[in-house]
Write a protein that holds these residues in place. Structure first.
Motif, PDB file in Angstrom:
ATOM      1  N   MET A 105       0.854  -1.187   0.000  1.00 47.89           N
ATOM      2  CA  MET A 105       0.000   0.000   0.000  1.00 47.89           C
ATOM      3  C   MET A 105       0.894   1.243   0.000  1.00 47.89           C
ATOM      4  SD  MET A 105      -3.029   1.051   2.682  1.00 47.89           S
ATOM      5  CE  MET A 105      -2.085   0.633   4.135  1.00 47.89           C
ATOM      6  N   TYR A 106       0.613   2.151  -0.902  1.00 52.66           N
ATOM      7  CA  TYR A 106       1.352   3.416  -0.958  1.00 52.66           C
ATOM      8  C   TYR A 106       1.124   4.165   0.342  1.00 52.66           C
ATOM      9  CZ  TYR A 106       2.512   8.209  -2.337  1.00 52.66           C
ATOM     10  OH  TYR A 106       3.035   9.470  -2.382  1.00 52.66           O
ATOM     11  N   MET A 107       2.219   4.624   0.970  1.00 48.55           N
ATOM     12  CA  MET A 107       2.110   5.190   2.309  1.00 48.55           C
ATOM     13  C   MET A 107       2.991   6.429   2.484  1.00 48.55           C
ATOM     14  SD  MET A 107       0.640   4.766   5.292  1.00 48.55           S
ATOM     15  CE  MET A 107       0.279   3.036   5.560  1.00 48.55           C
ATOM     16  N   PRO A 108       2.509   7.615   2.114  1.00 49.47           N
ATOM     17  CA  PRO A 108       3.222   8.828   2.508  1.00 49.47           C
ATOM     18  C   PRO A 108       3.326   8.878   4.034  1.00 49.47           C
ATOM     19  CG  PRO A 108       1.548   9.320   0.865  1.00 49.47           C
ATOM     20  CD  PRO A 108       1.319   7.909   1.299  1.00 49.47           C
ATOM     21  N   ARG A 109       4.434   9.375   4.534  1.00 46.58           N
ATOM     22  CA  ARG A 109       4.686   9.317   5.966  1.00 46.58           C
ATOM     23  C   ARG A 109       3.608  10.016   6.783  1.00 46.58           C
ATOM     24  NH1 ARG A 109      10.605   9.589   8.387  1.00 46.58           N
ATOM     25  NH2 ARG A 109      10.564   7.831   6.943  1.00 46.58           N
ATOM     26  N   HIS A 110       3.073  11.127   6.259  1.00 46.36           N
ATOM     27  CA  HIS A 110       2.097  11.866   7.051  1.00 46.36           C
ATOM     28  C   HIS A 110       0.747  11.169   7.148  1.00 46.36           C
ATOM     29  CE1 HIS A 110       2.536  13.633   2.955  1.00 46.36           C
ATOM     30  NE2 HIS A 110       1.243  13.425   2.906  1.00 46.36           N
ATOM     31  N   PHE A 111       0.548  10.066   6.416  1.00 50.90           N
ATOM     32  CA  PHE A 111      -0.691   9.303   6.520  1.00 50.90           C
ATOM     33  C   PHE A 111      -0.521   8.031   7.360  1.00 50.90           C
ATOM     34  CE2 PHE A 111      -1.937  11.059   2.086  1.00 50.90           C
ATOM     35  CZ  PHE A 111      -2.392  12.243   2.675  1.00 50.90           C
ATOM     36  N   GLU A 112       0.667   7.773   7.872  1.00 49.45           N
ATOM     37  CA  GLU A 112       0.911   6.566   8.658  1.00 49.45           C
ATOM     38  C   GLU A 112       0.155   6.624   9.987  1.00 49.45           C
ATOM     39  OE1 GLU A 112       5.038   5.963   9.341  1.00 49.45           O
ATOM     40  OE2 GLU A 112       5.504   5.564   7.234  1.00 49.45           O
ATOM     41  N   GLU A 113      -0.447   5.495  10.364  1.00 51.38           N
ATOM     42  CA  GLU A 113      -1.056   5.354  11.693  1.00 51.38           C
ATOM     43  C   GLU A 113      -0.510   4.061  12.315  1.00 51.38           C
ATOM     44  OE1 GLU A 113      -2.061   5.708  14.866  1.00 51.38           O
ATOM     45  OE2 GLU A 113      -3.304   7.257  13.920  1.00 51.38           O
ATOM     46  N   ASN A 114       0.298   4.209  13.359  1.00 47.70           N
ATOM     47  CA  ASN A 114       0.989   3.067  13.949  1.00 47.70           C
ATOM     48  C   ASN A 114       0.519   2.722  15.355  1.00 47.70           C
ATOM     49  OD1 ASN A 114       2.767   2.832  11.693  1.00 47.70           O
ATOM     50  ND2 ASN A 114       3.933   4.579  12.471  1.00 47.70           N
ATOM     51  N   ARG A 115      -0.352   3.515  15.943  1.00 47.00           N
ATOM     52  CA  ARG A 115      -0.767   3.248  17.320  1.00 47.00           C
ATOM     53  C   ARG A 115      -1.644   1.992  17.371  1.00 47.00           C
ATOM     54  NH1 ARG A 115      -3.459   8.918  18.480  1.00 47.00           N
ATOM     55  NH2 ARG A 115      -3.962   8.565  16.273  1.00 47.00           N
ATOM     56  N   PRO A 116      -1.210   0.955  18.105  1.00 43.30           N
ATOM     57  CA  PRO A 116      -1.978  -0.298  18.133  1.00 43.30           C
ATOM     58  C   PRO A 116      -3.415  -0.106  18.574  1.00 43.30           C
ATOM     59  CG  PRO A 116       0.193  -0.631  19.112  1.00 43.30           C
ATOM     60  CD  PRO A 116       0.040   0.845  18.877  1.00 43.30           C
ATOM     61  N   GLU A 117      -3.647   0.731  19.593  1.00 43.72           N
ATOM     62  CA  GLU A 117      -5.011   0.883  20.092  1.00 43.72           C
ATOM     63  C   GLU A 117      -5.931   1.504  19.044  1.00 43.72           C
ATOM     64  OE1 GLU A 117      -2.792   4.661  21.350  1.00 43.72           O
ATOM     65  OE2 GLU A 117      -2.362   2.513  21.110  1.00 43.72           O
ATOM     66  N   VAL A 118      -5.387   2.360  18.186  1.00 46.86           N
ATOM     67  CA  VAL A 118      -6.190   2.982  17.130  1.00 46.86           C
ATOM     68  C   VAL A 118      -6.515   1.959  16.040  1.00 46.86           C
ATOM     69  CG1 VAL A 118      -6.224   4.781  15.360  1.00 46.86           C
ATOM     70  CG2 VAL A 118      -5.223   5.253  17.609  1.00 46.86           C
ATOM     71  N   LEU A 119      -5.525   1.160  15.662  1.00 51.09           N
ATOM     72  CA  LEU A 119      -5.748   0.130  14.654  1.00 51.09           C
ATOM     73  C   LEU A 119      -6.739  -0.913  15.157  1.00 51.09           C
ATOM     74  CD1 LEU A 119      -2.061  -0.445  13.444  1.00 51.09           C
ATOM     75  CD2 LEU A 119      -3.722   1.252  12.660  1.00 51.09           C
ATOM     76  N   HIS A 120      -6.583  -1.320  16.413  1.00 55.33           N
ATOM     77  CA  HIS A 120      -7.478  -2.332  16.986  1.00 55.33           C
ATOM     78  C   HIS A 120      -8.909  -1.812  17.050  1.00 55.33           C
ATOM     79  CE1 HIS A 120      -3.853  -4.285  19.271  1.00 55.33           C
ATOM     80  NE2 HIS A 120      -3.723  -4.310  17.970  1.00 55.33           N
ATOM     81  N   ARG A 121      -9.074  -0.527  17.379  1.00 57.76           N
ATOM     82  CA  ARG A 121     -10.418   0.033  17.476  1.00 57.76           C
ATOM     83  C   ARG A 121     -11.126   0.025  16.132  1.00 57.76           C
ATOM     84  NH1 ARG A 121     -14.297  -0.387  20.192  1.00 57.76           N
ATOM     85  NH2 ARG A 121     -12.832  -0.258  21.945  1.00 57.76           N
ATOM     86  N   LEU A 122     -10.408   0.350  15.058  1.00 54.19           N
ATOM     87  CA  LEU A 122     -11.052   0.321  13.743  1.00 54.19           C
ATOM     88  C   LEU A 122     -11.506  -1.094  13.405  1.00 54.19           C
ATOM     89  CD1 LEU A 122     -10.298   2.219  10.545  1.00 54.19           C
ATOM     90  CD2 LEU A 122     -10.430  -0.267  10.407  1.00 54.19           C
ATOM     91  N   ILE A 123     -10.666  -2.095  13.688  1.00 48.52           N
ATOM     92  CA  ILE A 123     -11.047  -3.481  13.402  1.00 48.52           C
ATOM     93  C   ILE A 123     -12.257  -3.883  14.231  1.00 48.52           C
ATOM     94  CG2 ILE A 123     -10.288  -5.887  13.578  1.00 48.52           C
ATOM     95  CD1 ILE A 123      -7.451  -4.900  12.911  1.00 48.52           C
ATOM     96  N   ALA A 124     -12.284  -3.484  15.498  1.00 46.15           N
ATOM     97  CA  ALA A 124     -13.416  -3.824  16.360  1.00 46.15           C
ATOM     98  C   ALA A 124     -14.698  -3.160  15.875  1.00 46.15           C
ATOM     99  CB  ALA A 124     -13.118  -3.414  17.795  1.00 46.15           C
TER     100      ALA A 124
END
Length: 229
Positions: free
Chosen positions: A1-20
């Motif tokens: 996936m094309y990923m400019p640095r300013h669009f990166e989201e690495n916080r686990p709790e944020v990623l987990h919340r979207l999946i939930a």
């Protein structure tokens, strides 16, 4: 996936919340007939620490990190679970809220007209390997948990015991469970972080004023996201 640095989201709790919040994912595999996509509700058991795999699946590299487990079921007639024996690598895409962004929403457009349309979105890519769980106890437990979650908002939630036992056993026999050990989570939050503050705020406030819950969710996320500069 094309990923400019300013669009990166690495916080686990944020990623987990979207999946939930958006558990209906797209399972992508590359089997003997090429790329395949299946759309499935997932149960997620995610590890915020991303610990080391205690028992890595065959072919896993030493030191592979586990971010947890994704569980789902597929139709027994679906060849994806049989193909997983020789092609276990998988990608699951969880798509969060999305919204179209009009150039007219940027204050700077009225001055210089140097803006174009775009789409803002939040997405998580979960990489891992499929392990097949073809046993009724696993499938029954998975279906029961998914059902309780999905029915939680109903006035009278449906439960598996509502169906005749013989019919339920027949239905469970028609599906196969899968587990995906998640070795990598990649998040992309494209929320106009590369725009000037006034333009980002103008677009976000326009979305917040719309009736759609999805547009409002993107608008709020745009206000919450740190700017690129």
């Amino acid at each position: 996936m094309y990923m400019p640095r300013h669009f990166e989201e690495n916080r686990p709790e944020v990623l987990h919340r979207l999946i939930a919040d958006h558990p209906f994912g797209t399972l992508i595999t590359n089997g003997p007939n090429g790329l395949d996509a299946n759309h499935l509700p997932f149960e997620a058991q995610l590890d915020p620490a991303g610990g080391m795999l205690e028992a890595a699946p065959a072919g896993a590299e030493e030191g592979t990190r586990s971010h947890g487990i994704l569980r789902a079921h597929v139709a027994r007639a679906n060849p994806v679970w049989q193909e997983a024996a020789t092609h276990p690598e998988a990608l699951v895409i969880f798509q969060g809220p999305t919204a179209y962004i009009s150039p007219n929403w940027y204050p700077s457009k009225q001055e210089a007209h140097r803006q174009v349309p775009t789409y803002n979105y939040m997405v998580v890519h979960a990489h891992g390997r499929i392990v097949v769980r073809d046993d009724e106890a696993f499938v029954r437990g998975l279906v029961a948990r998914l059902t309780r979650k999905m029915e939680a908002g109903e006035p009278v939630p449906w439960k598996m015991g509502d169906a005749p036992a013989d019919y339920l056993s027949q239905m469970l026999g028609a599906i196969v469970g899968i587990e995906i050990e998640v070795t990598r989570l990649v998040g992309k939050w494209k929320l106009s972080q590369n725009k000037e503050a006034a333009d980002r705020r103008g677009a976000a406030e326009t979305l917040l004023a719309r009736a759609s819950d999805e547009q409002q969710a993107v608008g709020q996320a745009m206000l919450d996201a740190p700017p690129a500069f």
